[in-house]
Design a protein around this motif. Sequence first.
Motif, PDB file in Angstrom:
ATOM      1  N   ILE A 163       0.840  -1.205   0.000  1.00 23.51           N
ATOM      2  CA  ILE A 163       0.000   0.000   0.000  1.00 23.51           C
ATOM      3  C   ILE A 163       0.873   1.251   0.000  1.00 23.51           C
ATOM      4  O   ILE A 163       0.556   2.246  -0.668  1.00 23.51           O
ATOM      5  CB  ILE A 163      -0.948  -0.032   1.210  1.00 23.51           C
ATOM      6  N   GLU A 164       1.969   1.204   0.738  1.00 27.35           N
ATOM      7  CA  GLU A 164       2.871   2.361   0.775  1.00 27.35           C
ATOM      8  C   GLU A 164       3.489   2.621  -0.598  1.00 27.35           C
ATOM      9  O   GLU A 164       3.617   3.776  -1.028  1.00 27.35           O
ATOM     10  CB  GLU A 164       3.965   2.114   1.805  1.00 27.35           C
ATOM     11  N   ALA A 165       3.853   1.544  -1.315  1.00 29.47           N
ATOM     12  CA  ALA A 165       4.422   1.711  -2.655  1.00 29.47           C
ATOM     13  C   ALA A 165       3.391   2.290  -3.612  1.00 29.47           C
ATOM     14  O   ALA A 165       3.701   3.166  -4.432  1.00 29.47           O
ATOM     15  CB  ALA A 165       4.934   0.371  -3.172  1.00 29.47           C
ATOM     16  N   ALA A 166       2.135   1.813  -3.501  1.00 31.32           N
ATOM     17  CA  ALA A 166       1.082   2.341  -4.371  1.00 31.32           C
ATOM     18  C   ALA A 166       0.812   3.812  -4.072  1.00 31.32           C
ATOM     19  O   ALA A 166       0.626   4.622  -4.982  1.00 31.32           O
ATOM     20  CB  ALA A 166      -0.193   1.513  -4.195  1.00 31.32           C
ATOM     21  N   ALA A 167       0.806   4.153  -2.777  1.00 31.99           N
ATOM     22  CA  ALA A 167       0.595   5.557  -2.414  1.00 31.99           C
ATOM     23  C   ALA A 167       1.762   6.422  -2.879  1.00 31.99           C
ATOM     24  O   ALA A 167       1.579   7.573  -3.296  1.00 31.99           O
ATOM     25  CB  ALA A 167       0.414   5.677  -0.901  1.00 31.99           C
ATOM     26  N   GLY A 168       2.980   5.867  -2.839  1.00 29.92           N
ATOM     27  CA  GLY A 168       4.136   6.615  -3.298  1.00 29.92           C
ATOM     28  C   GLY A 168       4.114   6.901  -4.791  1.00 29.92           C
ATOM     29  O   GLY A 168       4.732   7.863  -5.255  1.00 29.92           O
ATOM     30  N   LEU A 169       3.404   6.061  -5.539  1.00 34.06           N
ATOM     31  CA  LEU A 169       3.259   6.292  -6.978  1.00 34.06           C
ATOM     32  C   LEU A 169       2.189   7.318  -7.298  1.00 34.06           C
ATOM     33  O   LEU A 169       1.957   7.632  -8.469  1.00 34.06           O
ATOM     34  CB  LEU A 169       2.935   4.973  -7.684  1.00 34.06           C
ATOM     35  N   GLY A 170       1.501   7.806  -6.264  1.00 31.30           N
ATOM     36  CA  GLY A 170       0.495   8.833  -6.471  1.00 31.30           C
ATOM     37  C   GLY A 170      -0.909   8.320  -6.660  1.00 31.30           C
ATOM     38  O   GLY A 170      -1.790   9.087  -7.063  1.00 31.30           O
ATOM     39  N   GLN A 173      -6.872   6.688  -2.950  1.00 26.83           N
ATOM     40  CA  GLN A 173      -7.318   5.568  -2.116  1.00 26.83           C
ATOM     41  C   GLN A 173      -8.173   4.579  -2.901  1.00 26.83           C
ATOM     42  O   GLN A 173      -8.016   3.364  -2.772  1.00 26.83           O
ATOM     43  CB  GLN A 173      -8.100   6.085  -0.905  1.00 26.83           C
ATOM     44  N   SER A 174      -9.075   5.099  -3.728  1.00 24.23           N
ATOM     45  CA  SER A 174      -9.913   4.201  -4.516  1.00 24.23           C
ATOM     46  C   SER A 174      -9.081   3.406  -5.516  1.00 24.23           C
ATOM     47  O   SER A 174      -9.342   2.219  -5.769  1.00 24.23           O
ATOM     48  CB  SER A 174     -10.991   5.003  -5.247  1.00 24.23           C
ATOM     49  N   GLN A 175      -8.056   4.021  -6.094  1.00 24.44           N
ATOM     50  CA  GLN A 175      -7.192   3.301  -7.015  1.00 24.44           C
ATOM     51  C   GLN A 175      -6.371   2.232  -6.292  1.00 24.44           C
ATOM     52  O   GLN A 175      -6.142   1.145  -6.828  1.00 24.44           O
ATOM     53  CB  GLN A 175      -6.257   4.288  -7.727  1.00 24.44           C
ATOM     54  N   ILE A 176      -5.942   2.520  -5.077  1.00 24.41           N
ATOM     55  CA  ILE A 176      -5.215   1.528  -4.285  1.00 24.41           C
ATOM     56  C   ILE A 176      -6.117   0.339  -3.975  1.00 24.41           C
ATOM     57  O   ILE A 176      -5.690  -0.818  -4.034  1.00 24.41           O
ATOM     58  CB  ILE A 176      -4.681   2.166  -2.986  1.00 24.41           C
ATOM     59  N   ILE A 177      -7.364   0.641  -3.657  1.00 32.77           N
ATOM     60  CA  ILE A 177      -8.304  -0.439  -3.332  1.00 32.77           C
ATOM     61  C   ILE A 177      -8.489  -1.360  -4.527  1.00 32.77           C
ATOM     62  O   ILE A 177      -8.396  -2.596  -4.408  1.00 32.77           O
ATOM     63  CB  ILE A 177      -9.650   0.162  -2.878  1.00 32.77           C
TER      64      ILE A 177
END
Length: 283
Positions: A163-170, A173-177
């Motif tokens: 999740i941290e890597a996905a958030a670091g890519l910008g 939250q919905s896209q991470i889900i």
Amino acid sequence: MRRLTNTLVPVALAACAFVACGVVLLLVGAIVFRGFPALNWRFFTEQIRLVGAEGGIFYNLVGTAILITTALLVAAPIALGVALVHSVYLRREVTRRRLMLALYVLNGVPSILFGILGLIVFVKFFGWGKSWLAGGILLGLMILPTVIISVAERIASLPARYIEAAAGLGLTQSQIIWSVIVPQSFHGLVTGALLGLARAAGETAPIMFTATIFAGANLPYAIKESPVLSLPYHIFILAQDSFDPSVGTKLWGSALVLLMLVGLFSAIALPMRLRIHQEAHHG
């Protein structure tokens, strides 16, 4: 005294486990021994005749498949949504615990209460009569806690670095889900669904008043007044005439088929369940 306690407690636990396993093996052995002679090609491909004394369980298998498939389609999306709410959107730990407590309580509700609920709501209030859809919805609601808890455990076992890597890519939250959490929680969804279906396949109480009859039904053609045959209810009715040798053979054969179906679901789910726990432990 402490040494004596340390010695006796493991022995007592081992004895209890041995007795429990022995009872299970005895029951399974009895079902296999009495039911195996009934298994043949005609038993699986013919429909019931002569009030269960002749024929097979073809439409009972079809009806059971319809009910558990409907239950899966009802439970899966709701379970995924509730698990995401629990694991992602609920920030307070107290609220999460209360939600899990409610799920555990719901999981302990006797299945006959689901049958009564279905009788009141679907059969009487909606006027569906006995309907395959009502039975599928009830079974889906019954297995819902099992599926939700399995998905929530899978989400909790995900490494935080994903999740941290996905958030670091910008990613939002919905896209991470949708790109990280949902794909990674698929195994939990499948495991919970299989465990739930293993339970639902053997339930009689939720469907006996709402969805199934003993004979006279083939494939459902509508929603209202469209019951199906099912293995659990078939066994329930035959058990009342088990003193007839011909009926008794069909009874044990049907019980063996149901046992094989439940065992298949459980055998597939167990390795996936162990894998989730291992990943959670290593994570």
